[in-house]
Design an enzyme around this catalytic site. Structure first.
Site, PDB file in Angstrom:
ATOM      1  N   PHE B 130      10.830   3.732  -4.042  1.00  0.00           N
ATOM      2  CA  PHE B 130      10.667   2.348  -3.599  1.00  0.00           C
ATOM      3  C   PHE B 130      11.795   1.521  -4.219  1.00  0.00           C
ATOM      4  CE2 PHE B 130       8.259  -1.770  -3.575  1.00  0.00           C
ATOM      5  CZ  PHE B 130       8.170  -1.865  -2.193  1.00  0.00           C
ATOM      6  N   ASP B 209       5.550   6.823 -10.242  1.00  0.00           N
ATOM      7  CA  ASP B 209       4.933   5.701  -9.535  1.00  0.00           C
ATOM      8  C   ASP B 209       3.927   6.305  -8.558  1.00  0.00           C
ATOM      9  OD1 ASP B 209       4.155   3.649  -7.849  1.00  0.00           O
ATOM     10  OD2 ASP B 209       6.128   2.684  -7.863  1.00  0.00           O
ATOM     11  N   TYR B 234      -3.659  -2.176  -4.866  1.00  0.00           N
ATOM     12  CA  TYR B 234      -4.013  -2.903  -3.639  1.00  0.00           C
ATOM     13  C   TYR B 234      -3.840  -2.066  -2.388  1.00  0.00           C
ATOM     14  CZ  TYR B 234       1.000  -4.164  -4.134  1.00  0.00           C
ATOM     15  OH  TYR B 234       2.351  -4.158  -4.333  1.00  0.00           O
ATOM     16  N   LYS B 235      -3.495  -0.801  -2.563  1.00  0.00           N
ATOM     17  CA  LYS B 235      -3.356   0.080  -1.408  1.00  0.00           C
ATOM     18  C   LYS B 235      -4.659   0.864  -1.243  1.00  0.00           C
ATOM     19  CE  LYS B 235       1.645   0.287  -2.199  1.00  0.00           C
ATOM     20  NZ  LYS B 235       2.109  -0.392  -0.979  1.00  0.00           N
ATOM     21  N   ARG B 384       4.882   3.235  10.456  1.00  0.00           N
ATOM     22  CA  ARG B 384       4.146   3.916   9.387  1.00  0.00           C
ATOM     23  C   ARG B 384       2.658   3.734   9.628  1.00  0.00           C
ATOM     24  NH1 ARG B 384       5.162   2.117   3.138  1.00  0.00           N
ATOM     25  NH2 ARG B 384       3.704   0.507   3.795  1.00  0.00           N
TER      26      ARG B 384
END
Lengths: 424, 424
Positions: B130, B209, B234-235, B384
């Site tokens: 990321f 990560d 939050y995913k 995605r």
């Protein structure tokens, strides 16, 4: 100097009756009429609007709009709320953002400042500063490896900041002056403009922690030529527990400073997903990661309320109320052994008043457990009474003093050990 | 390899009927039956329990308990929620805390690791990581001034991480290997145990990560000997927008590493207000400032739900669903020009599937605007599709594929310019 203010409760009621800000108390959740809450400088009360806003952000925005809510307002929150806070502190709309904790924000600005002052060896602060700030300053100094040293100037009386020594210490060796504008124990408040002027004369930068000042003092960062500042939003801004801090960078400095924790929210075009960091133009470059939206959104109504109240009126009421409290202390509590651990001069005082007593900790316990008064306690002997003019009434202050009197005259504190509670 | 899976909707319904996790969808706010939400890997849905919990923390704890709520649970939240996340990732209860953003957490652990590896010049990562992580790693390297360099290994096909090149590059010069376990575009997933083993053979540390892995992969950090990790909540953890990240430090490393942003929440005894920082024993030393309580509290019910579902069952369903999606792609979408931009091998794949198309961005727009499907889009051409097994149904997947088919066969994308939307 506050003297001869009447000590009867009728006088307090009369003051409340003439207080233009008194109706604002109705904007807050005040469910227990017997509770005297004097800890708004640790955690501000909940606004009714905030409860509604929180439901909206959780149930409608997150629950129903889902990822679309980012484009429907969430992305703008750090800057939009920053611009509102800017109005409270005399800054430009594009000089303030809200994102991380106060400590992390302080770290970013301290490192950024030390980085451009690498040839100057000294960071000046004082022993009245919030200890976490001292840890962060030390962490910032350690990390840059520039051999910069934190120098902690001692206060002479534990109440007033060492202003004279500080002014004398600022010189060409000073990289950064970093202070709490209003100190957390005594509420002593520095002269922002004077210190900034002296620092600038010598090429130093100044970083203010406004945690105990924002939302209750009439601040004008731009007029003072302030460089850098951070501040809590969960105290007088009523932002909610642990709400993210604001950070301020003077416009002219923004392009010169580097965010030491570069992340995608501070990237020029975050959704290009470039592998190389290119900082955003302006204050946005001091953002790092995705900010905690629920805590951010909950912060806005409390700030709106302060803007509606007008900060000058809030400061005027705060001064009147701390003077009133000090007058009651002088007439009622001083004879019972209480000392005034805050400046007597209103111009040097924030919005809390600390009272000392040799049985301070036990008195504090009794006040909470027996008397339904919630102050704060700070070692060694500070019973810290916070005045939040949006909802603190004169009657609250009278009651707190009266209950303090009862705790001492009726020896209600004696059943409590002279040992700290787990946390206060 | 998934082939010959029936392409009719009845098959999807049948799969849902036999899915033991299907009832969990009822735990979430799903108000619009026509909306197909495949972006749970950007922002997980709202649990009904979370809406209740948020009201409770705002209205009762903050509103009524005020400052007392800190001692009635808030202080414990970073560690208590950390201990629950630990169960999801195969870590010890005292190896995980939750506090700052993912980027800030990554910064802390990267600097801490580089600090103890100061004599080693290289930080290894890849170009699938990321981008914000790359910025943070660069920031961490810059600040220490140890002349450590970030080396970004290129992926050969943009889909699979450069595992072989990475294994070959790890040597005595390697200070730190820092990777996304599951990469954000393709969902390629590294072999944590193998990389950790190789790194340890050469005295390097590894920082993972886990943002796109936690809550959907069966992770066992302790079994892999993992050193350090951070991850979004939050995913797949459904913690809410911008909910603070977790950070993991292997127990044996905790005492050796220094938090580069020392603050009062990581202090040994924060309420002694010592002027000198003394780190807490254990994982608590990696805390810094006051954490955002509303965002923290909102995170807990989603994690509880994952624990109830059991992570192995979640991973099994995720694999079954991504295989199903890939099979539908192969039979229906590949003939329409879609490419599979995720690994075909389930063992190398996380829980999202990226589909490429030369008109990808326009198709994505049409899918959102015309078809009520919410995927995510990542440049240059990745549509995605995120599978969140707690609430994504097989019927959702069938519908998404069918609507993708309609967008292309009916040329519904043609009215959209081949230009990025403001943000996706």
């Amino acid at each position: 100097m506050p003297t001869a203010i009447p000590t009867d409760k009728a006088y307090a009621w009369e003051q409340d009756a003439h207080d233009n800000l008194a109706p604002l108390r109705g904007e807050f959740v005040v469910d227990d009429p017997n509770l005297i809450y004097l800890d708004g400088n640790s955690l501000g009360r909940l606004c009714l609007r905030t409860a509604n806003r929180t439901r909206e952000v959780v149930e409608r925005e997150w629950g129903q709009r889902l990822i679309r809510a980012w484009n429907e307002g969430w992305f703008d929150l750090p800057a939009r709320i920053g611009a509102k806070i800017a109005q409270l502190i005399g800054a430009g709309a594009e000089e303030v953002v809200v994102a991380d904790s106060t400590s992390v924000s302080l770290f970013k600005l301290a490192v950024a400042a030390l980085d451009v002052q690498a040839n100057r060896p000294t960071i000046l602060t004082d022993d009245l500063n919030f200890p976490s700030d001292l840890y962060v300053l030390q962490g910032a100094a350690d990390h840059l490896g520039n051999a910069q040293q934190v120098r902690i100037l001692p206060s002479s009386d534990g109440i007033h900041g060492p202003s004279d020594a500080l002014m004398a210490a600022i010189d060409e060796n000073t990289a950064l002056v970093a202070l709490s504008l209003t100190t957390f124990k005594s509420a002593f408040t520095y002269d922002m403009a004077a210190i900034t002027r002296k620092a600038h004369e010598h090429g130093a930068l100044v970083l203010w922690d406004l945690s105990h000042a924002a939302g209750v003092l009439s601040l004008d960062l731009n007029a003072a030529g302030a460089d850098l500042a951070v501040g809590c939003t969960y105290k007088y801004l009523n932002g909610g527990p642990g709400a993210p801090a604001f950070l301020f960078v003077r416009r002219g400095l923004q392009g010169k400073l580097r965010n030491p924790i570069p992340g995608w929210f501070g990237q020029h075009k975050p959704f290009d997903f470039d592998l190389v960091y290119r900082p955003a133009i302006g204050i946005g470059r001091f953002l790092t990661g995705t900010p905690p939206i629920l805590s951010l959104a909950a912060m806005e109504p409390g700030i709106d309320l302060l803007l509606e109240a007008r900060i000058d009126a809030v400061r005027a009421k705060s001064l009147q109320q701390t003077e009133y409290l000090i007058s009651l202390w002088e007439q009622i509590l001083a004879p019972l052994g209480f000392t005034l651990n805050s400046p007597r001069n209103g111009a040097l005082r924030g919005s809390h008043v600390s009272l000392g007593h040799e049985d301070g900790l036990r008195i504090d316990r009794a006040l909470i457990e027996e008397m339904q008064v919630l102050p704060d306690f700070r070692y060694p002997d500070n019973i810290r009474l916070g005045i939040a003019p949006l909802y603190t009434s004169f009657a609250d202050i009278w009651e707190a003093v009266d209950r303090l009197r009862l705790v001492v005259t009726q020896r209600l504190f004696e059943k409590y050990p002279a040992k700290p509670p787990a946390v206060t």
